[in-house]
Design a protein around this motif. Structure first.
Motif, PDB file in Angstrom:
ATOM      1  N   LEU A  60       0.836  -1.205   0.000  1.00  0.00           N
ATOM      2  CA  LEU A  60       0.000   0.000   0.000  1.00  0.00           C
ATOM      3  C   LEU A  60       0.869   1.252   0.000  1.00  0.00           C
ATOM      4  CD1 LEU A  60      -2.844  -0.997   2.490  1.00  0.00           C
ATOM      5  CD2 LEU A  60      -3.014  -0.737   0.004  1.00  0.00           C
ATOM      6  N   GLN A  61       1.922   1.207   0.812  1.00  0.00           N
ATOM      7  CA  GLN A  61       2.789   2.382   0.905  1.00  0.00           C
ATOM      8  C   GLN A  61       3.445   2.680  -0.449  1.00  0.00           C
ATOM      9  OE1 GLN A  61       2.173   3.401   3.894  1.00  0.00           O
ATOM     10  NE2 GLN A  61       3.268   5.340   3.650  1.00  0.00           N
ATOM     11  N   TYR A  62       3.775   1.605  -1.181  1.00  0.00           N
ATOM     12  CA  TYR A  62       4.395   1.794  -2.502  1.00  0.00           C
ATOM     13  C   TYR A  62       3.395   2.294  -3.547  1.00  0.00           C
ATOM     14  CZ  TYR A  62       9.144   0.315  -1.525  1.00  0.00           C
ATOM     15  OH  TYR A  62      10.439   0.272  -1.090  1.00  0.00           O
ATOM     16  N   MET A  63       2.111   2.345  -3.201  1.00  0.00           N
ATOM     17  CA  MET A  63       1.120   2.892  -4.131  1.00  0.00           C
ATOM     18  C   MET A  63       0.986   4.404  -4.002  1.00  0.00           C
ATOM     19  SD  MET A  63      -1.935   0.073  -4.234  1.00  0.00           S
ATOM     20  CE  MET A  63      -2.691   0.832  -5.700  1.00  0.00           C
ATOM     21  N   LEU A  64       1.729   4.998  -3.068  1.00  0.00           N
ATOM     22  CA  LEU A  64       1.669   6.460  -2.940  1.00  0.00           C
ATOM     23  C   LEU A  64       2.626   7.077  -3.940  1.00  0.00           C
ATOM     24  CD1 LEU A  64       1.566   6.986   0.937  1.00  0.00           C
ATOM     25  CD2 LEU A  64      -0.335   6.870  -0.676  1.00  0.00           C
ATOM     26  N   SER A  65       2.108   7.859  -4.840  1.00  0.00           N
ATOM     27  CA  SER A  65       2.939   8.576  -5.801  1.00  0.00           C
ATOM     28  C   SER A  65       2.920  10.047  -5.436  1.00  0.00           C
ATOM     29  CB  SER A  65       2.379   8.382  -7.212  1.00  0.00           C
ATOM     30  OG  SER A  65       2.888   9.384  -8.071  1.00  0.00           O
ATOM     31  N   ARG A  66       4.082  10.527  -5.019  1.00  0.00           N
ATOM     32  CA  ARG A  66       4.147  11.925  -4.575  1.00  0.00           C
ATOM     33  C   ARG A  66       3.620  12.867  -5.668  1.00  0.00           C
ATOM     34  NH1 ARG A  66       7.915  14.015  -0.726  1.00  0.00           N
ATOM     35  NH2 ARG A  66       9.459  12.403  -1.068  1.00  0.00           N
ATOM     36  N   LYS A  67       3.995  12.560  -6.892  1.00  0.00           N
ATOM     37  CA  LYS A  67       3.625  13.447  -7.999  1.00  0.00           C
ATOM     38  C   LYS A  67       2.109  13.477  -8.199  1.00  0.00           C
ATOM     39  CE  LYS A  67       4.950  14.274 -12.780  1.00  0.00           C
ATOM     40  NZ  LYS A  67       5.814  13.779 -13.857  1.00  0.00           N
ATOM     41  N   LYS A  68       1.505  12.309  -8.264  1.00  0.00           N
ATOM     42  CA  LYS A  68       0.067  12.247  -8.492  1.00  0.00           C
ATOM     43  C   LYS A  68      -0.701  12.957  -7.376  1.00  0.00           C
ATOM     44  CE  LYS A  68       0.019   7.903 -11.072  1.00  0.00           C
ATOM     45  NZ  LYS A  68      -0.764   8.261 -12.270  1.00  0.00           N
ATOM     46  N   ILE A  69      -0.268  12.741  -6.154  1.00  0.00           N
ATOM     47  CA  ILE A  69      -0.983  13.357  -5.033  1.00  0.00           C
ATOM     48  C   ILE A  69      -0.829  14.875  -5.075  1.00  0.00           C
ATOM     49  CG2 ILE A  69      -1.252  13.434  -2.525  1.00  0.00           C
ATOM     50  CD1 ILE A  69       0.027  10.620  -2.444  1.00  0.00           C
ATOM     51  N   ALA A  70       0.410  15.320  -5.306  1.00  0.00           N
ATOM     52  CA  ALA A  70       0.649  16.762  -5.328  1.00  0.00           C
ATOM     53  C   ALA A  70      -0.111  17.410  -6.483  1.00  0.00           C
ATOM     54  CB  ALA A  70       2.145  17.052  -5.436  1.00  0.00           C
TER      55      ALA A  70
ATOM     56  N   MET F  63       7.850   7.535   4.382  1.00  0.00           N
ATOM     57  CA  MET F  63       7.865   8.967   4.691  1.00  0.00           C
ATOM     58  C   MET F  63       6.849   9.752   3.850  1.00  0.00           C
ATOM     59  SD  MET F  63      11.861   9.875   5.417  1.00  0.00           S
ATOM     60  CE  MET F  63      11.449  11.481   6.147  1.00  0.00           C
ATOM     61  N   LEU F  64       6.180   9.065   2.952  1.00  0.00           N
ATOM     62  CA  LEU F  64       5.169   9.764   2.155  1.00  0.00           C
ATOM     63  C   LEU F  64       3.857   9.831   2.928  1.00  0.00           C
ATOM     64  CD1 LEU F  64       5.721   8.290  -1.427  1.00  0.00           C
ATOM     65  CD2 LEU F  64       6.648  10.375  -0.439  1.00  0.00           C
ATOM     66  N   SER F  65       3.420  11.025   3.220  1.00  0.00           N
ATOM     67  CA  SER F  65       2.144  11.222   3.903  1.00  0.00           C
ATOM     68  C   SER F  65       1.154  11.782   2.889  1.00  0.00           C
ATOM     69  CB  SER F  65       2.320  12.199   5.060  1.00  0.00           C
ATOM     70  OG  SER F  65       1.067  12.726   5.437  1.00  0.00           O
ATOM     71  N   ARG F  66       0.140  10.973   2.568  1.00  0.00           N
ATOM     72  CA  ARG F  66      -0.825  11.408   1.558  1.00  0.00           C
ATOM     73  C   ARG F  66      -1.429  12.763   1.927  1.00  0.00           C
ATOM     74  NH1 ARG F  66      -3.867   7.907  -1.842  1.00  0.00           N
ATOM     75  NH2 ARG F  66      -3.747   6.113  -0.454  1.00  0.00           N
ATOM     76  N   LYS F  67      -1.732  12.909   3.201  1.00  0.00           N
ATOM     77  CA  LYS F  67      -2.390  14.136   3.651  1.00  0.00           C
ATOM     78  C   LYS F  67      -1.492  15.362   3.459  1.00  0.00           C
ATOM     79  CE  LYS F  67      -4.968  15.842   7.625  1.00  0.00           C
ATOM     80  NZ  LYS F  67      -5.405  15.446   8.976  1.00  0.00           N
ATOM     81  N   LYS F  68      -0.260  15.257   3.907  1.00  0.00           N
ATOM     82  CA  LYS F  68       0.648  16.394   3.805  1.00  0.00           C
ATOM     83  C   LYS F  68       0.875  16.785   2.347  1.00  0.00           C
ATOM     84  CE  LYS F  68       3.266  15.503   8.028  1.00  0.00           C
ATOM     85  NZ  LYS F  68       3.223  16.813   8.709  1.00  0.00           N
ATOM     86  N   ILE F  69       1.053  15.779   1.500  1.00  0.00           N
ATOM     87  CA  ILE F  69       1.312  16.084   0.090  1.00  0.00           C
ATOM     88  C   ILE F  69       0.087  16.740  -0.536  1.00  0.00           C
ATOM     89  CG2 ILE F  69       1.998  15.150  -2.147  1.00  0.00           C
ATOM     90  CD1 ILE F  69       3.262  12.776  -0.602  1.00  0.00           C
TER      91      ILE F  69
END
Lengths: 285, 285, 285, 285, 285, 285
Positions: A60-70, F63-69
């Motif tokens: 699940l953690q690896y499904m977080l894409s910083r770019k997509k979220i931002a 370290m990726l926080s969906r909320k913060k991003i």
């Protein structure tokens, strides 16, 4: 609190469109790759792959894409992960749904749900307790309270998570999709009863493999008896307006399935090695 | 499709000989080492060691010896792995058998099986569904269909796997050995009933530790009451022609056990450090 | 602070006796098992097994036996773990010794040390810095300072750890054993120089495998040329009063090796499956 | 055999004092850090964190401090680890208690225990079998026999372990603490019956999160209805002289809780970063 | 001993055909999937992915297909794994080649090899020692002797492994492919010298990414200056009859690359999700 | 492409303020917790903890926080992770910087950098190649090209990553912070030379532990000789306008350190268990 619909599978279904998904191994690399895939959601397959909840947390953690979220500025996932757990409905298990929900998935699918009692337990195990007499009290929730990890994963505060962590469409703003595998003659026989008496089922997913085995035509998905049994399921689901899913959607059957009313369509990604063949031909093999 | 008997434990038993096995931790190094051991099979012990299905998958993979496979030209394993799961018969669990079979083991042992109902569930959980009225329909299979990993591990196509993945000796060509631990007075009392009414049990393994505790003589395997209880089990098994197993075979009791009719003999490997003592003596310690 | 000698290998050597050890994989189960073995120490073999420092940390932790520690009331380990790192002397590596020492091992062995410069670097990398002019300044320490984990593992405060974490016998109360593999003709040629010029070498371990390859007689440990080369090493070590070790001690050669002056004797544990053969014979195979 | 009380939580309770504990993730680093904490015990939280028994085994190993053990000369742990498992009482699970006890924990807490039958199963699953008619026969033990790892972890021989591995205070010298979560209106209603009819319950831990949800005041621990329900639990526990525990002890409520009779007080460690704020202020942020 | 050519990459090259390969992550699932792919070999990419030797060992084990081995009756792998290590040629590293070879790969690629000295060290680190004066003595082997795991993985006895574990084509029957990345202007300048003076290089793989960066045209593989530099490499390789490889072969350039004389062609597998698009269109998105 | 400064440590420094950081173990839970901490950045300590690059990748992902991003809408991390690698400057290592940068850290610290040559190699190993004659050519980059994972982690396209992945302040918009540990008398002696001749050093971090050992006052950070040596470092750094860091900032020295010009201040989080003491007192212990 965000009013956005978080669960992309539900979002598609609410829009009156089929949701496209696939099974995924519980694997970091696969999970990361699927984050960029065009699916509405994925189903971490933990029935026939190891039921490994720690690995699910990593995936699940690896499904977080910083770019997509931002870029979206939204906490809604680009591809929504749910999980299939291993315990059959008849085992009356509750901890497996709790453990995968507590990692952060947006839904749970239970194999071999065949009776009203089993279906009730399945839905109950995905819901938090409510006070007696509360609206939408049934099925009475038995999911233990420990939302910290899931709330963080969803990007919400805990009160926000509570508000959203209920089953859709029973709770109209619920973000959890609870699905039952319908994969035996008994289950088909009882399906009308189940859907009439157990609110909170968001999906009936046909288990073609098991069903075709039980009918004596293993993996012959086009055999008339298999098709006929599947049609029966689709018909009952339509009667109760519950989404029905097909696990083996492909180029040949996709038009037919959509036509027949399937709204949860699973199709495996394919890997190809095309240049190798071309290269070998060019090299005169 | 290969006609070879794959399961080496069954092969020995069919030849009228005792099968020799041992418990193994679910560990890559141990598994690899045991691949070259003279056992017919090994039992991955997941009752008292962690029930870790992902680790089981790794351990199984480490049991593949390229040399042995190439030299034999056969997909039959040199040492056949089965697994003991943790849930007692009374828990009516089904997912644990499914998960270990889906990794590729050739059999499952369930602890504390004490009633007909429990034994039925145990066998059912290792079998695929069949159509009503099919031969060998009972115990009715409830193992979910997802054979890809196991079929690959066995070296078979999926149809070949289906043809072989049934319980022996109920299915004469079945390659799965399903065993129950008989380890309490209640289980002994019910054993005749169990074996008379539940087809598909390939092995009754005596749980000497639990049994001796329940009788009040913890780990006193030679105590008359313990021996007498064990004799009772052996007798009932012989009556129904079911293989009976002993978990603590050693140099002292092996002749007696074979004489008494035990046909599944478990003996732990031993590790020795002999040269150290010899060296210390030589060095004048 | 405890005055007990912690390092059991050094304890044996100081008592004028050979130290008995073996190679161990970097594995939790093996490590735990070896804690109860009759060795003075073990060598975690990280040259040909993966150099996995996190796994080493786990293996070390599994060597703690609550019972043994409580009964002895001492922080001296029952079996003393050291490690062989993968980088050859010629690579002038320093971080590998630091990383394994920082996990808590009581010594380091470096493969293929062939020159004075290499040996100097090997010893330096196991020592903390001292001020210029301090006693025992050379070889000048370059091990980075970060003793928390190792001190905890040894059961000492950090000042106590500092006081003991130096190389024996250069530092008479030092608890670290630094060993070089001597395993090539060049190394043999330079050994006299090395031992004359580099203080702090606690062990010269002959690499019979590599040496026999380099001499053209792979793994023929009894070939006269191999034996002759080994004798040369023993002789030089005796001249400088440095412990010399043999990696393949067995029942046949142990008396001879002790007689020839080897004082670090490595013998692999053996695993046996004796009852199986006995049982098969009894069963009329 | 040592007569020392091993379980520090029980030791505090026997001394008439409250036991102080906290929840811990199943994590090596956290476990090691908590070994030096001032708690009487810790509860590995495996209900909402992954139920990962292999990881629990590692975490337990990291709780061994060579220094503490050597200095005390005792096998009693400085901080006593127990575990909360995920299966609700209603699932009638037995394997989870067995698996965590077999790793070496000194107690088990089960969530959502609501009936006599569930409580009976909970206690039974933590006890070894006894012969019919033996003292303290009920609840009849169903924990499978396989004590090697736990006995080693406790620092005992297997017979010593058997003598101590029973539930306190039912067995006065028992070292296992079995606790039930009381966290629903049904459970409160049945609590008097449970405690009257099921011996062997060492702890009733209030689940404030679940309880407050079920009452309609999620996480409002000071709401009169929540407090009133909790008071009811305390009262019933006092009546039966069973220890009652509070999961959210803090500086504000600790005096009140002790006054009200809570004897198992859980308070989370806190992490602070004070110098950063101070530094930023000094730097003129 | 088998006379079969084991290394499938070398087999293709010896047959005068290009070898087709791809980079692979060091991952069990990927490795298993690639075992059935049409490549001659794969390159475990450990330069930019974690250099994790334990994971490499697992991935290799997952490349064993019981069916393929049994059907072929040969120990030659269906897809041959080699590895790219992270240390640049200029680091004069030796342990990384040893560690990956000792797990069982059939070759090693080193990044940024730019001088004769670096290339010599690269080849030496993959070779066992030989006696002075032996045939093919140079580059003088410095790979430490510890073949147990690799020999087992290859399916050979240790003497058989020794006989085959040398570098091709220097040793005509050698099964190890040693490759250098040529990826900087300096390396191009020195390539003629390198190939003239260092025997044992089996492959020169162009590093287009690094080379294009160094030329100022990052990832512009068709820029004339990049193409011109690559042509220079191809030309020098042809002069010395050394295989030259291209890392980015695709449908557009494959014909050209074969025409230009590239004989090691790397093309990434592609994953497609085609039905999803088709389904969405059908559903009227 | 975003113009935002990504590296929070650099952001603070550019604003003329000290950056606050701490060391972190390479651990998922710790990493996640520190994401919400008030630090500008954290340093994954891989010198004395295992250099485990796969674990670093996992920790970064946690370290990726969906909320913060989502709330920030920015790809700039809330807390910026960099890493300290284990190889001393004198080892002239390059692969370790590459491997950690390729996982996605925003900077690298190298221990024991003592000469111009070492410092040059340190900076070069963090930089990509440039064409001869390009601006900011020196130190000539030798970091291998493979940015996929790091670019994804940063939330950038690959061209964007290339544009930002250079060393600050040499490259004014560079996002990589390269730091050297200054921790020996030799390093102090050479520091002026180093800073005069090697551009691209963003940080000089004093290694108080090593330095105090080398001076003969282990861990006596307030000893006049230690302080004097540290002052010398600060002075040289100020002369060259390079940021100087202190690893042991606390409530007592923070004002002094800021006053003296330290701009990179490391302070460990502290864990407290306050209620336990309070509770024990209340309970009359």
């Amino acid at each position: 609190m965000t009013q956005t619909r978080l669960n992309g599978i539900i979002r598609a279904l609410e829009a009156g469109k089929p949701a496209f998904t696939c099974f995924s191994k519980v694997d970091k690399l696969t999970a990361q790759e699927l984050t960029d895939a065009p699916y509405d959601g994925i189903v971490f397959e933990m029935e026939h792959n190891p039921y490994d909840v720690a690995a699910l947390g990593d995936a699940l953690q690896y499904m977080l894409s910083r770019k997509k979220i931002a870029e979206s500025g939204s906490v809604a996932p680009s591809v929504t992960p749910i999980a299939r757990i291993p315990a059959n409905g008849g085992e009356m298990n509750q901890f497996q749904a709790k453990q995968v929900l507590d990692r952060g998935v947006y839904g749970v699918i239970t194999p071999h749900v065949s009776t009203v009692e089993q279906a009730y337990n399945m839905v109950a195990s995905a819901r938090y307790a409510k006070p007696t007499g509360a609206a939408l009290y049934e099925p009475k929730g038995i999911r233990g309270d420990g939302p910290a990890t899931a709330a963080r994963y969803w990007g919400l505060s805990q009160p926000e998570y509570y508000a959203k962590a209920d089953v859709w469409p029973l709770a109209p703003h619920g973000e959890l999709l609870v699905g039952m595998m319908c994969e035996s003659p008994e289950a088909i026989e009882n399906l009308d009863d189940i859907l009439a008496n157990v609110p909170g089922i968001g999906l009936v997913l046909i288990g073609e493999g098991d069903l075709s085995q039980a009918l004596g035509y293993p993996r012959q998905y086009d055999h008339p008896e298999v098709v006929s049994a599947m049609n029966k399921i689709v018909e009952v689901c339509k009667k109760h307006n519950v989404v029905v899913g097909n696990p083996h959607t492909n180029a040949k059957n996709v038009a037919r399935l959509i036509g027949e009313g399937y709204r949860f369509l699973m199709s495996a990604p394919t890997r190809s090695y095309g240049v190798v063949g071309q290269g070998r031909e060019l090299a005169g093999y």
